[in-house]
Design an enzyme around this catalytic site. Structure first.
Site, short mmCIF file in Angstrom:
data_model
loop_
_atom_site.label_atom_id
_atom_site.label_comp_id
_atom_site.label_asym_id
_atom_site.label_seq_id
_atom_site.Cartn_x
_atom_site.Cartn_y
_atom_site.Cartn_z
N LYS A 1 0.83 -1.21 0.00
CA LYS A 1 0.00 0.00 0.00
C LYS A 1 0.86 1.26 0.00
CE LYS A 1 -2.48 -0.66 3.63
NZ LYS A 1 -1.80 -1.90 4.05
N THR B 1 3.96 1.62 -0.98
CA THR B 1 4.67 1.72 -2.25
C THR B 1 3.75 2.25 -3.35
OG1 THR B 1 6.12 -0.10 -1.61
CG2 THR B 1 6.02 0.43 -3.95
N ARG C 1 1.78 7.39 7.02
CA ARG C 1 2.01 7.20 8.45
C ARG C 1 3.51 7.15 8.74
NH1 ARG C 1 -0.87 1.75 9.38
NH2 ARG C 1 -0.24 1.49 7.22
N LYS D 1 8.63 -6.65 10.24
CA LYS D 1 7.76 -6.07 9.22
C LYS D 1 8.49 -5.09 8.31
CE LYS D 1 3.43 -3.51 8.59
NZ LYS D 1 4.00 -2.40 7.81
N ALA E 1 -2.87 -0.30 13.58
CA ALA E 1 -4.04 -0.51 12.72
C ALA E 1 -5.03 -1.51 13.30
CB ALA E 1 -3.58 -0.96 11.33
N PHE F 1 -3.60 -2.13 6.88
CA PHE F 1 -4.15 -3.45 6.60
C PHE F 1 -5.18 -3.42 5.47
CE2 PHE F 1 -3.01 -4.49 11.24
CZ PHE F 1 -1.77 -4.96 10.88
N PHE G 1 4.65 -8.43 -9.17
CA PHE G 1 5.87 -9.07 -8.71
C PHE G 1 6.47 -9.89 -9.84
CE2 PHE G 1 4.05 -7.79 -4.78
CZ PHE G 1 5.07 -7.78 -3.82
N TRP H 1 7.19 -0.10 -8.00
CA TRP H 1 8.35 -0.56 -7.24
C TRP H 1 9.59 -0.62 -8.15
CZ3 TRP H 1 11.67 -4.82 -7.39
CH2 TRP H 1 12.48 -5.01 -6.26
#
Length: 556
Positions: free
Chosen positions: A71, A73, A94, A105, A273, A301, A381, A409
């Site tokens: 999210k 990215t 955030r 994480k 979250a 999330f 990906f 990305w």
């Protein structure tokens, strides 16, 4: 491909005064924290109060895998793409917490060629907001124990103290502790515990306050304990909310940085979250809306948690009206929801994808319940097959939902141009009809039932005896007319992390109900929610280092 930190360290940042100037800000409007970071004065929002808002875009996701679905990215990459298209855009994010940074994480600065910089500063101490929140929280904790030690005029029942200490680190050993050991000079012995700083109610208050005085008032309204007569004790009864606000006088100002291609980014606040609402600060979002044509922001999330809370809590309090929602999906996560094991997620499997895509279907439905148009972003990906990509595209086309293969990305702004154009088209041609899901004046159970059945797809809600007792207590205090903040697993639409995809035939079980009176919501806890994480067997910290010239290595 180079690591995130290598890409970030090779970027050509502009002095932050230049980024600020591009937003119409003078040097009097900012407080510099070095050459590439600054805080924006609260006077900027006041001065532009009557100015028309820009367009607000929320980035949310399907139910994520443990690695997350990108999210941040996509949020950063889309903001870069919209600027490249010619739209004056600001990303609003955030702040990272040191616990996840050194744990497993990772940070919250994006990745690849869609990052905010200076990423080392942002992921580490940044401008000190986390430390200010920690200090303000622990000042209140110290005041509670000191009040009891000094005679306990308020008759605080030490068995019913609700407010916990915090620190910005993952440390499982501090989840439950005994304080006051060592005899009479050290106070009264009692059980206590630590949460991670981002789970503090102070963080949630920071992110929902309108200004410094509102923040001070809200901190005064924190329900900290009950006395021996069963009556509530608030922070303002201890007379420390003024001192707490003093510690927060700079932390309340939003932070301005930039992306790799010098797009402005405001990063401020980062509530957990689960235990809180998982969104950046209201002040940050409102400031960005006054300074730009488009604002791209995110919520923690999947859409069942972050987006629902963004709409029902943040938008409700801030009067925000989103124009478009992007749901980020990855093929690997959808295959995960289709029953594929972790070590097989990179193997093409359209059959599993056809099962797991029910999760995306439900999250689209959830967002549409709020009257908002949706765009699906497939975060690409390397192992994604053309057949799998086409399957998702066909699924979305059949639902008349715009879909974009997003490669920010690996390609930065270029990889988000298609997504950017589709977002612009949706905003210009599909007007938002935003509405919240429920009336906050309804009974607690009715509000919880609406979220559980409408958003999670549950058949109903069950309550433990403890939860029922707590609801009665909250109603007795007259604090029940607040929005609901459900704490549940992010891995499933249900409260059971093992129920993947789009589960049916289940109930949500509410174990505990707390009121975050200062923040302005009621926390409903389901499942096993951790407010103080622990470090993994091999923490990310083990791979980090700094060399003699000051260069940081191993930070993602």
């Amino acid at each position: 491909m180079k690591s995130d930190i290598e890409i970030a360290q090779e970027s050509k940042m502009q002095p932050i005064v230049e980024i600020a100037r591009g937003l119409g800000l003078s040097e009097d409007d900012i407080d510099l924290y070095g050459k590439y970071k600054c805080k924006i004065s609260l006077d900027v929002l006041k001065r532009n109060y009557d100015k028309k808002d820009g367009k607000l875009i929320l980035v949310t996701a399907i139910n994520p895998t443990p690695a997350g679905e990108g999210k941040s990215t996509v949020t950063i990459g889309l903001s870069q793409a919209l600027n490249k298209i010619g739209k004056k855009t600001v990303a609003v994010l955030r702040e990272p917490s040191l616990g996840p940074v050194f744990g497993i994480k990772g940070g919250a600065a994006g990745g690849g060629y869609a990052q905010v910089v200076p990423m080392e500063d942002i992921n580490l101490h940044f401008t000190g907001d986390m430390h200010a929140i920690t200090a303000a929280n622990n000042l209140l904790s110290a005041a509670i124990d000191n009040h009891i030690h000094q005679g306990n005029k308020l008759k605080i029942d030490s068995r019913r103290i609700l407010f916990k200490r915090v620190m910005d680190m993952n440390d499982r050993a501090l989840r439950q502790v005994i304080v006051g050991l060592g005899g009479k000079p050290n106070g009264f012995v009692r059980e206590d515990g630590f949460m991670i700083t981002v789970a503090s109610e102070i963080m949630a208050i920071l992110c929902l306050s309108k200004d410094l005085m509102d923040l001070k008032r809200r901190m005064g309204d924190i329900l900290v304990a009950y006395n021996i007569d069963g009556e509530p004790v608030y922070c303002k009864d201890l007379e420390v909310n003024g001192a707490m606000a003093l510690l927060m006088k700079d932390a309340i100002k939003p932070n301005l940085v930039q992306t790799l291609d010098n797009t402005p980014a405001i990063i401020h606040g980062g509530p957990f979250a689960n235990i809180a609402h998982g969104c950046n600060s209201l002040i940050a979002t409102q400031t960005a809306l006054k300074l730009s044509e488009y604002v791209v922001t995110e919520a923690g999330f999947g859409a069942d948690l972050g987006a629902e809370k963004f709409f029902d809590i943040k938008c409700r309090y801030g009067g925000l009206k989103p124009n478009c929602v992007i749901i980020v999906a990855t093929i690997r996560a959808l295959k995960h929801h289709g029953g594929v094991k972790k070590d097989m997620l990179n193997v093409p499997n359209v059959e599993a994808l056809s099962v797991g895509i029910a999760n995306l279907d439900k999250q689209i439905e959830n967002v549409q319940k709020f009257g908002l148009p949706v765009v699906v972003a497939i975060n690409k990906f390397a192992h994604d097959s053309e057949q799998e990509i086409e399957f998702i595209k066909e699924f979305c086309n059949n639902k008349n939902i715009p879909v974009s293969l997003t490669e920010v990305w690996g390609k930065g702004a270029e990889g988000g141009l298609d997504l950017g154009n589709k977002v612009i088209d949706v905003i210009e041609n599909k007007p938002s009809d935003f509405k919240v899901l429920y009336d906050s004046n309804k009974d607690i159970k009715e509000k919880v039932n609406t979220i559980a059945t409408e958003i999670y797809g549950a058949d109903g809600v069950e309550y433990t005896k403890t939860a029922l007792k707590q609801i009665k207590e909250i109603e007795k205090l007259g604090l029940d007319k607040l929005p609901i903040c459900v704490a549940k697993t992010q891995k499933s639409l249900s409260d059971n992390p093992k129920l993947l995809g789009k589960p049916t035939g289940f109930n949500i079980t509410v174990k505990e109900v707390r009121v975050s009176n200062g923040a302005g919501f009621i926390v409903v806890l389901t499942g096993d929610i951790m407010t103080m994480p622990g470090l993994p067997k091999v923490p990310a910290a083990n791979k980090m280092d700094i060399i003699d010239d000051g260069t940081i290595i191993g930070l993602f």
